[in-house]
Structures are given as structure tokens and as C-alpha cells.
Design an enzyme around this catalytic site. Sequence first.
Site, PDB file in Angstrom:
ATOM      1  N   GLY A 252     -16.702  10.748  -0.465  1.00 42.96           N
ATOM      2  CA  GLY A 252     -16.056   9.481  -0.805  1.00 42.96           C
ATOM      3  C   GLY A 252     -15.975   8.471   0.317  1.00 42.96           C
ATOM      4  N   THR A 253     -17.053   8.320   1.043  1.00 43.74           N
ATOM      5  CA  THR A 253     -17.054   7.302   2.108  1.00 43.74           C
ATOM      6  C   THR A 253     -18.387   6.566   2.138  1.00 43.74           C
ATOM      7  OG1 THR A 253     -16.885   6.900   4.500  1.00 43.74           O
ATOM      8  CG2 THR A 253     -17.630   9.096   3.844  1.00 43.74           C
ATOM      9  N   SER A 254     -18.316   5.256   2.379  1.00 45.27           N
ATOM     10  CA  SER A 254     -19.546   4.461   2.431  1.00 45.27           C
ATOM     11  C   SER A 254     -20.207   4.553   3.812  1.00 45.27           C
ATOM     12  CB  SER A 254     -19.232   3.003   2.105  1.00 45.27           C
ATOM     13  OG  SER A 254     -18.357   2.466   3.077  1.00 45.27           O
TER      14      SER A 254
ATOM     15  N   ASP B 283      -3.385   7.588   3.528  1.00 50.71           N
ATOM     16  CA  ASP B 283      -2.422   8.213   2.618  1.00 50.71           C
ATOM     17  C   ASP B 283      -2.179   9.665   3.032  1.00 50.71           C
ATOM     18  OD1 ASP B 283      -4.181  10.144   1.161  1.00 50.71           O
ATOM     19  OD2 ASP B 283      -5.168   8.346   0.383  1.00 50.71           O
TER      20      ASP B 283
ATOM     21  N   GLN C 146     -10.388   9.596   6.862  1.00 51.75           N
ATOM     22  CA  GLN C 146     -10.251   8.189   7.259  1.00 51.75           C
ATOM     23  C   GLN C 146      -9.087   7.559   6.501  1.00 51.75           C
ATOM     24  OE1 GLN C 146     -14.446   6.249   7.484  1.00 51.75           O
ATOM     25  NE2 GLN C 146     -14.660   8.033   6.181  1.00 51.75           N
ATOM     26  N   ASN C 147      -8.550   8.319   5.541  1.00 47.53           N
ATOM     27  CA  ASN C 147      -7.501   7.756   4.685  1.00 47.53           C
ATOM     28  C   ASN C 147      -6.148   7.762   5.374  1.00 47.53           C
ATOM     29  OD1 ASN C 147      -9.579   7.651   2.898  1.00 47.53           O
ATOM     30  ND2 ASN C 147      -8.918   9.415   1.687  1.00 47.53           N
TER      31      ASN C 147
ATOM     32  N   ARG D 236       0.848  -1.207   0.000  1.00 41.26           N
ATOM     33  CA  ARG D 236       0.000   0.000   0.000  1.00 41.26           C
ATOM     34  C   ARG D 236       0.882   1.254   0.000  1.00 41.26           C
ATOM     35  NH1 ARG D 236      -2.566  -3.686  -0.180  1.00 41.26           N
ATOM     36  NH2 ARG D 236      -2.524  -2.981  -2.309  1.00 41.26           N
TER      37      ARG D 236
ATOM     38  N   HIS E  54      -7.644   7.274  11.077  1.00 43.83           N
ATOM     39  CA  HIS E  54      -7.207   5.873  11.038  1.00 43.83           C
ATOM     40  C   HIS E  54      -5.703   5.719  10.871  1.00 43.83           C
ATOM     41  CE1 HIS E  54     -11.583   4.732   9.776  1.00 43.83           C
ATOM     42  NE2 HIS E  54     -11.460   4.957  11.058  1.00 43.83           N
TER      43      HIS E  54
HETATM   44  N1  APR Z   1     -15.121   9.944  -5.918  1.00 45.55           N
HETATM   45  C1  APR Z   1     -15.839   9.973  -4.766  1.00 45.55           C
HETATM   46  N2  APR Z   1     -16.269   8.863  -4.160  1.00 45.55           N
HETATM   47  C2  APR Z   1     -15.979   7.687  -4.719  1.00 45.55           C
HETATM   48  C3  APR Z   1     -15.232   7.564  -5.904  1.00 45.55           C
HETATM   49  C4  APR Z   1     -14.797   8.772  -6.521  1.00 45.55           C
HETATM   50  N3  APR Z   1     -14.082   8.787  -7.654  1.00 45.55           N
HETATM   51  N4  APR Z   1     -15.113   6.253  -6.209  1.00 45.55           N
HETATM   52  C5  APR Z   1     -15.730   5.574  -5.225  1.00 45.55           C
HETATM   53  N5  APR Z   1     -16.259   6.434  -4.328  1.00 45.55           N
HETATM   54  C6  APR Z   1     -17.005   6.170  -3.103  1.00 45.55           C
HETATM   55  C7  APR Z   1     -17.856   4.919  -3.089  1.00 45.55           C
HETATM   56  O1  APR Z   1     -19.140   5.186  -3.674  1.00 45.55           O
HETATM   57  C8  APR Z   1     -17.940   4.634  -1.602  1.00 45.55           C
HETATM   58  O2  APR Z   1     -19.050   5.293  -1.005  1.00 45.55           O
HETATM   59  O3  APR Z   1     -16.059   5.988  -2.074  1.00 45.55           O
HETATM   60  C9  APR Z   1     -16.666   5.227  -1.044  1.00 45.55           C
HETATM   61  C10 APR Z   1     -15.652   4.214  -0.574  1.00 45.55           C
HETATM   62  O4  APR Z   1     -16.155   3.504   0.504  1.00 45.55           O
HETATM   63  P1  APR Z   1     -15.232   2.461   1.287  1.00 45.55           P
HETATM   64  O5  APR Z   1     -14.488   1.629   0.316  1.00 45.55           O
HETATM   65  O6  APR Z   1     -16.082   1.768   2.281  1.00 45.55           O
HETATM   66  O7  APR Z   1     -14.149   3.412   2.017  1.00 45.55           O
HETATM   67  P2  APR Z   1     -14.272   4.226   3.381  1.00 45.55           P
HETATM   68  O8  APR Z   1     -15.668   4.654   3.630  1.00 45.55           O
HETATM   69  O9  APR Z   1     -13.217   5.274   3.344  1.00 45.55           O
HETATM   70  O10 APR Z   1     -13.875   3.123   4.434  1.00 45.55           O
HETATM   71  C11 APR Z   1     -13.760   3.453   5.791  1.00 45.55           C
HETATM   72  O11 APR Z   1     -12.849   1.281   6.237  1.00 45.55           O
HETATM   73  O12 APR Z   1     -11.446  -0.510   5.776  1.00 45.55           O
HETATM   74  C12 APR Z   1     -11.605   0.656   6.463  1.00 45.55           C
HETATM   75  O13 APR Z   1      -9.933   1.787   7.559  1.00 45.55           O
HETATM   76  C13 APR Z   1     -10.522   1.663   6.295  1.00 45.55           C
HETATM   77  O14 APR Z   1     -10.685   4.073   6.514  1.00 45.55           O
HETATM   78  C14 APR Z   1     -11.264   2.926   5.916  1.00 45.55           C
HETATM   79  C15 APR Z   1     -12.660   2.659   6.450  1.00 45.55           C
END
Ligand code: APR
Length: 228
Positions: free
Chosen positions: A170-172, A89, A86-87, A56, A104
Amino acid sequence: MERLVIFSGAGMSAESGLKTFRDSGGLWENYNVYEVATPEAWKANYKMVLKFYNERRKQILETKPNKAHYSCVDLEEKYQVNVITQNIDDLHERAGSKNVLHLHGEIIKSQSSIDSSLVYPIEGWELKQGDLCEKGSQLRPHVVWFGEPVPKMDDAILLMVRADIIIIIGTSLQVYPAAGLINYAKPNAKLYFVDPGNIDLSIEKDVTQIKEKAGVGLPRLSKMLLSK
Ligand code: APR
């Protein structure tokens, strides 16, 4: 100056070429989270955990911030901006954001595996077996694993409570306690959510949804907020 909080997740860095976790083709499709991102995984097979994070880190060091990261910086012209990410990077910092809180952890740092207060920068991309902290224990990545406390949560809550404008991007919103942060927004705070996915916000607040990728949605929103 109004206070503006940007709460970002993996989608923020997607257009920099970094995989998200839960989208189709995301990282957790190829890796079992319990085998690489938990204290139990570290105990069972720390070499595999080091390898996972080394990969990573290498990828992150080779990539660059995208338009959305730079839009966060633009907002500092007019607002007191705090990024809560939450990133793991460092793309927000490399774009130039002044105040970044990593909920995180940060992949470019290591920490002692027996004393989490001992944190060090990592030279290059590789954290190796045999790299030790000053107390003699193996160094681990400075990231928060599933099942571990989130030490920066209280600082993040304070920023949320005080914010006049909140941009969630950009977070689920599936990982707690991070996802619960939005519930701390004050009643009259203005909330925006930039994400192309079908995310269930399930909060009792008025949120303006911008169903776009970060690189399109955030520059547009930033332009609007700067011309207000
Ligand atoms: N622009 C904006 N959002 C986007 C894009 C994009 N180009 N591509 C994807 N997404 C969105 C997706 O629709 C989704 O809602 O980014 C989100 C990613 O969600 P996750 O993969 O669940 O990531 P995240 O919410 O950051 O995860 C939280 O989970 O595994 C752990 O510690 C890790 O910090 C992370 C935490």
C-alpha cells in the site's frame, strides 16, 4: 525464526476508511502539502496545521484496524515480524502488532516545537493553541514533515538489511528516503509487493507482485507464508 519485515503505506489503512495521499480523491488533492505538512507551514500558519492534524487524529481515533492489519499479527506465529510503517495512525498497534516502527511519526503524540526530543501523548483528539511543552513552547504534532530529517531511518535500514522476507504494501514509493529502504534488502531476501495500483518498482530485485487491495492480498499472502 526467519525475520519478516512489513513495510506499509497509506493503502494499508485505506480499507479502514482513511484516505491515501496520492490516489484520485486522496488527501493531497484537497490540501496543499506545503501549507500543512512542512516546517514553513508551521511558521506561517500554525493554527491551520493544528487544525489539519486534529481532523486527521479525530478520524483515526474513530476508525478500526482492518483485515490486513490483523494479518500482520498472524504472521508473528511463525516469523520474527517487524512492521516499518510510513503511516502516522496507530492501527498496526491496535491490531496487536508487537514491533512497529513509525518512520513518519505518530499522530496520537505531540512534540515540542523547539526540542523534538520532548514527545508527549495527546489526550483525546485535539492539540490546541496554547498547549505547551515543559520548555514553554507550543506543542506540534509528532510527525515528520516534508523537508525534515527522518530520525528512525537508520533503525529501519537495519531491519531491512536483516530481513529474510519483505512485504511492501500500500505505498506509491514516491516519498524518499522511505522509498529507498527496499534497496537495502539482502540479495537473497524474498520480496512481495501488495498494491492494487500500477506502481513502478524500478529496483533490480525479484519482486512477487500481488495486485490486490490490502484486505484481500495480505490475508492470502499471510496464509501462504504460514503454511510454508
Ligand atoms: N490496499 C492496498 N493498497 C492500496 C489500497 C488498498 N485498499 N488503496 C490504495 N492503495 C495504494 C495505492 O495504489 C498507492 O500505491 O496505496 C498507495 C498509496 O500511496 P500514497 O497515497 O502515495 O501513500 P504513501 O506511499 O503511504 O505515501 C508516503 O507521503 O504524504 C506523505 O507522509 C506521507 O507517509 C506518507 C508518504
